[in-house]
Design an enzyme around this catalytic site. Structure first.
Site, PDB file in Angstrom:
ATOM      1  N   HIS A 118       7.524   9.512   0.216  1.00  0.00           N
ATOM      2  CA  HIS A 118       6.886   8.751  -1.013  1.00  0.00           C
ATOM      3  C   HIS A 118       5.848   9.041  -1.324  1.00  0.00           C
ATOM      4  O   HIS A 118       4.832   8.341  -1.625  1.00  0.00           O
ATOM      5  CB  HIS A 118       7.084   7.221  -0.234  1.00  0.00           C
ATOM      6  CG  HIS A 118       8.242   6.826   0.017  1.00  0.00           C
ATOM      7  ND1 HIS A 118       8.489   5.549   0.881  1.00  0.00           N
ATOM      8  CD2 HIS A 118       9.603   6.894  -0.272  1.00  0.00           C
ATOM      9  CE1 HIS A 118       9.640   5.287   0.995  1.00  0.00           C
ATOM     10  NE2 HIS A 118      10.218   6.055   0.279  1.00  0.00           N
ATOM     11  N   CYS A 155      -6.265  16.590 -20.235  1.00  0.00           N
ATOM     12  CA  CYS A 155      -5.755  15.975 -21.278  1.00  0.00           C
ATOM     13  C   CYS A 155      -6.407  14.526 -21.697  1.00  0.00           C
ATOM     14  O   CYS A 155      -6.086  13.874 -22.585  1.00  0.00           O
ATOM     15  CB  CYS A 155      -4.334  15.887 -21.323  1.00  0.00           C
ATOM     16  SG  CYS A 155      -3.814  14.425 -20.042  1.00  0.00           S
ATOM     17  N   ALA A 239       4.312   2.120  18.168  1.00  0.00           N
ATOM     18  CA  ALA A 239       4.235   3.356  18.323  1.00  0.00           C
ATOM     19  C   ALA A 239       3.263   3.876  19.266  1.00  0.00           C
ATOM     20  O   ALA A 239       3.561   4.771  19.968  1.00  0.00           O
ATOM     21  CB  ALA A 239       3.745   3.861  16.927  1.00  0.00           C
TER      22      ALA A 239
HETATM   23  C1  LIG Z   1      12.721  -2.700  -1.968  1.00  0.00           C
HETATM   24  C2  LIG Z   1      13.872  -2.263  -2.178  1.00  0.00           C
HETATM   25  C3  LIG Z   1      15.076  -3.004  -2.119  1.00  0.00           C
HETATM   26  N1  LIG Z   1      14.011  -1.234  -3.378  1.00  0.00           N
HETATM   27  C4  LIG Z   1      14.314   0.237  -3.141  1.00  0.00           C
HETATM   28  O1  LIG Z   1      14.764   0.626  -2.239  1.00  0.00           O
HETATM   29  C5  LIG Z   1      14.317   0.859  -4.314  1.00  0.00           C
HETATM   30  C6  LIG Z   1      15.426   0.824  -5.346  1.00  0.00           C
HETATM   31  C7  LIG Z   1      16.853   1.242  -4.742  1.00  0.00           C
HETATM   32  C8  LIG Z   1      17.052   2.429  -4.892  1.00  0.00           C
HETATM   33  N2  LIG Z   1      18.173   2.547  -3.991  1.00  0.00           N
HETATM   34  C9  LIG Z   1      18.564   1.535  -3.631  1.00  0.00           C
HETATM   35  C10 LIG Z   1      19.599   1.039  -2.787  1.00  0.00           C
HETATM   36  C11 LIG Z   1      19.888  -0.107  -2.617  1.00  0.00           C
HETATM   37  C12 LIG Z   1      18.896  -1.075  -3.053  1.00  0.00           C
HETATM   38  C13 LIG Z   1      17.810  -0.569  -3.519  1.00  0.00           C
HETATM   39  C14 LIG Z   1      17.656   0.592  -3.888  1.00  0.00           C
HETATM   40  N3  LIG Z   1      13.729   2.345  -4.040  1.00  0.00           N
HETATM   41  C15 LIG Z   1      13.364   3.008  -5.054  1.00  0.00           C
HETATM   42  O2  LIG Z   1      12.868   2.712  -5.997  1.00  0.00           O
HETATM   43  C16 LIG Z   1      13.104   4.457  -4.562  1.00  0.00           C
HETATM   44  C17 LIG Z   1      11.468   4.631  -4.163  1.00  0.00           C
HETATM   45  C18 LIG Z   1      10.971   3.868  -3.250  1.00  0.00           C
HETATM   46  C19 LIG Z   1       9.471   4.370  -2.643  1.00  0.00           C
HETATM   47  C20 LIG Z   1       8.691   3.478  -3.231  1.00  0.00           C
HETATM   48  N4  LIG Z   1       7.595   3.666  -2.525  1.00  0.00           N
HETATM   49  C21 LIG Z   1       6.767   3.151  -1.533  1.00  0.00           C
HETATM   50  N5  LIG Z   1       5.477   3.789  -1.228  1.00  0.00           N
HETATM   51  C22 LIG Z   1       4.780   4.584  -1.936  1.00  0.00           C
HETATM   52  C23 LIG Z   1       4.112   3.620  -2.827  1.00  0.00           C
HETATM   53  C24 LIG Z   1       2.805   2.980  -1.985  1.00  0.00           C
HETATM   54  O3  LIG Z   1       2.655   3.100  -0.854  1.00  0.00           O
HETATM   55  O4  LIG Z   1       2.227   2.290  -2.750  1.00  0.00           O
HETATM   56  S1  LIG Z   1       7.802   2.662  -0.501  1.00  0.00           S
HETATM   57  C25 LIG Z   1       6.792   1.707   0.625  1.00  0.00           C
HETATM   58  O5  LIG Z   1       7.507   0.644   1.280  1.00  0.00           O
HETATM   59  C26 LIG Z   1       8.161   1.218   2.413  1.00  0.00           C
HETATM   60  C27 LIG Z   1       7.705   0.070   3.408  1.00  0.00           C
HETATM   61  O6  LIG Z   1       8.604   0.303   4.182  1.00  0.00           O
HETATM   62  P1  LIG Z   1       8.185   0.483   5.900  1.00  0.00           P
HETATM   63  O7  LIG Z   1       7.505   1.777   6.106  1.00  0.00           O
HETATM   64  O8  LIG Z   1       9.389   0.275   6.686  1.00  0.00           O
HETATM   65  O9  LIG Z   1       7.082  -0.599   6.133  1.00  0.00           O
HETATM   66  P2  LIG Z   1       7.175  -2.259   6.174  1.00  0.00           P
HETATM   67  O10 LIG Z   1       5.919  -2.664   6.104  1.00  0.00           O
HETATM   68  O11 LIG Z   1       8.286  -2.660   5.435  1.00  0.00           O
HETATM   69  O12 LIG Z   1       7.615  -2.429   7.674  1.00  0.00           O
HETATM   70  C28 LIG Z   1       6.878  -1.930   8.795  1.00  0.00           C
HETATM   71  C29 LIG Z   1       7.800  -1.937   9.863  1.00  0.00           C
HETATM   72  O13 LIG Z   1       6.883  -1.377  11.282  1.00  0.00           O
HETATM   73  C30 LIG Z   1       6.969  -2.394  12.011  1.00  0.00           C
HETATM   74  N6  LIG Z   1       5.749  -2.268  13.128  1.00  0.00           N
HETATM   75  C31 LIG Z   1       4.713  -3.105  12.847  1.00  0.00           C
HETATM   76  N7  LIG Z   1       3.450  -2.654  13.531  1.00  0.00           N
HETATM   77  C32 LIG Z   1       4.081  -1.584  14.356  1.00  0.00           C
HETATM   78  C33 LIG Z   1       3.563  -0.906  15.352  1.00  0.00           C
HETATM   79  N8  LIG Z   1       2.146  -1.008  15.714  1.00  0.00           N
HETATM   80  N9  LIG Z   1       4.601   0.111  15.748  1.00  0.00           N
HETATM   81  C34 LIG Z   1       5.933   0.151  15.448  1.00  0.00           C
HETATM   82  N10 LIG Z   1       6.269  -0.515  14.482  1.00  0.00           N
HETATM   83  C35 LIG Z   1       5.438  -1.358  14.077  1.00  0.00           C
HETATM   84  C36 LIG Z   1       7.250  -3.669  11.604  1.00  0.00           C
HETATM   85  O14 LIG Z   1       8.050  -4.559  12.608  1.00  0.00           O
HETATM   86  C37 LIG Z   1       8.156  -3.246  10.465  1.00  0.00           C
HETATM   87  O15 LIG Z   1       9.328  -3.241  10.805  1.00  0.00           O
HETATM   88  C38 LIG Z   1       7.381   2.469   2.734  1.00  0.00           C
HETATM   89  O16 LIG Z   1       8.466   3.403   2.672  1.00  0.00           O
HETATM   90  C39 LIG Z   1       6.336   2.698   1.842  1.00  0.00           C
HETATM   91  O17 LIG Z   1       6.051   3.905   1.595  1.00  0.00           O
HETATM   92  N11 LIG Z   1      13.206   5.267  -5.707  1.00  0.00           N
HETATM   93  C40 LIG Z   1      14.571   5.645  -6.137  1.00  0.00           C
HETATM   94  O18 LIG Z   1      15.493   5.315  -5.490  1.00  0.00           O
HETATM   95  O19 LIG Z   1      14.670   6.128  -7.418  1.00  0.00           O
HETATM   96  C41 LIG Z   1      16.046   6.383  -7.967  1.00  0.00           C
HETATM   97  C42 LIG Z   1      16.209   5.123  -8.256  1.00  0.00           C
HETATM   98  C43 LIG Z   1      15.618   4.368  -9.045  1.00  0.00           C
HETATM   99  C44 LIG Z   1      16.065   2.861  -9.429  1.00  0.00           C
HETATM  100  C45 LIG Z   1      17.164   2.497  -9.368  1.00  0.00           C
HETATM  101  C46 LIG Z   1      18.052   3.333  -8.404  1.00  0.00           C
HETATM  102  C47 LIG Z   1      17.674   4.463  -7.940  1.00  0.00           C
END
Ligand SMILES: CC(C)NC(=O)[C@H](Cc1c[nH]c2ccccc12)NC(=O)[C@H](CCCC/N=C(/NCCC(=O)O)S[C@H]1O[C@H](COP(=O)(O)OP(=O)(O)OC[C@H]2O[C@@H](n3cnc4c(N)ncnc43)[C@H](O)[C@@H]2O)[C@@H](O)[C@H]1O)NC(=O)OCc1ccccc1
Length: 248
Positions: A118, A155, A239
């Site tokens: 990402h 630019c 982690a």
């Molecule tokens: C919300 C979701 C449903 N939407 C998507 O997935 C979309 C659309 C989509 C595409 N394919 C699909 C298929 C199905 C459904 C939807 C889609 N995907 C995209 O748009 C991707 C681009 C996705 C990337 C977006 N950018 C990020 N980040 C950068 C920006 C920024 O950072 O500002 S994503 C961002 O959120 C994600 C967060 O997820 P996690 O890292 O898992 O974090 P989260 O907070 O959710 O969870 C934390 C976890 O840690 C745990 N935890 C907490 N503390 C600890 C601890 N101490 N130790 C261990 N674990 C711990 C918690 O319990 C928890 O489980 C990360 O990846 C992060 O980078 N592009 C794309 O597919 O392009 C082509 C396309 C386009 C359009 C339509 C079709 C195809």
């Protein structure tokens, strides 16, 4: 932390170890996870609404303020014991790290990251001509509502963070590297899934691909996730607590 014997044996016996990390990997360093990055000014904003090309097009200073705050925060924190444990493991094992995280904490712990799926907060580029921006952006130590983006020297366009926004394609090289690392997995190898909720695609689909290659999939997360059911082992811990125990 004592880990189940089969987990320790799986990691000990693996020829290759693929590690997929998410925001939870950096939580104990003080970097809010994506789902709770909504502290203070942005708590009323869904991150997937802020991290989009449309949000940027509508109001670059508002979106840049959020990223400038996150970049300042990431510079202020340090890798945790989990990051360090993975760097240590890679000194004597075949380890490949692929991350969804846009921070540079794996690298600052001494790890080589095969793919930032990402993108990266620390890499800036022009939103119009894509010219990399290597100036020192003006950041604000305090979260501010609006902050003018830097200006592209080539630019005159606005400079944006080098992250992948929702709706944007992932970097081709990062996807190719990740898929090649998964295809290289064989039965007996291990895929460690650390700190991800498994809801953002295509990254959330990679553990299933590793499973299909015959790898042992091990989740490290304090809570159940959308990935848990497909894992061979789910270690309920953080982690920074679990990874040092896994590599010692
Ligand atoms: C919300 C979701 C449903 N939407 C998507 O997935 C979309 C659309 C989509 C595409 N394919 C699909 C298929 C199905 C459904 C939807 C889609 N995907 C995209 O748009 C991707 C681009 C996705 C990337 C977006 N950018 C990020 N980040 C950068 C920006 C920024 O950072 O500002 S994503 C961002 O959120 C994600 C967060 O997820 P996690 O890292 O898992 O974090 P989260 O907070 O959710 O969870 C934390 C976890 O840690 C745990 N935890 C907490 N503390 C600890 C601890 N101490 N130790 C261990 N674990 C711990 C918690 O319990 C928890 O489980 C990360 O990846 C992060 O980078 N592009 C794309 O597919 O392009 C082509 C396309 C386009 C359009 C339509 C079709 C195809």
């Amino acid at each position: 932390m004592d880990l189940p014997g089969p987990v320790v044996a799986a990691v000990r016996g693996a020829r290759r170890i693929l590690v997929l990390t998410g925001a939870g990997m950096s939580a104990e360093s003080g970097v809010p996870t994506f789902r709770d990055a909504q502290s203070g000014l942005w708590e009323n904003f869904d991150p997937s609404q802020l991290a989009t090309p449309d949000a940027w097009a509508d109001d670059p200073p508002f979106v840049w303020a959020w990223y400038a705050w996150r970049l300042h925060l990431v510079r202020d924190v340090a890798p945790n014991a989990g990051h360090r444990a993975l760097a240590e493991l890679a000194t004597h094992r075949d380890v490949t790290i692929v991350t969804q995280n846009v921070d540079d904490l794996h690298e600052r712990a001494g790890s080589e990251v095969a793919a930032h799926l990402h993108g990266s907060l620390t890499e800036l580029r022009c939103a119009d001509c894509h010219e990399p921006y290597d100036g020192e952006p003006t950041l604000s130590p305090e979260p501010v509502k609006r902050l003018d983006p830097e200006t592209c020297a080539a630019c005159g366009g606005d400079v944006r963070p080098g992250v992948v926004w929702f709706g944007e394609m992932l970097p081709e090289a990062a996807v190719a590297t990740t898929e090649a690392a998964i295809e290289a997995l064989e039965p007996g190898d291990v895929c460690l899934v650390v700190g991800t909720s498994g809801i953002v695609f295509p990254a959330a689909g990679y553990p299933a691909m590793a499973l299909a290659e015959g790898a042992t999939v091990i989740e490290v997360n304090p809570v159940d996730t959308d990935i848990t059911d497909m894992c061979h082992h789910a270690i309920r811990g953080t982690a920074a607590n679990v990874l040092p125990a896994l590599v010692s």
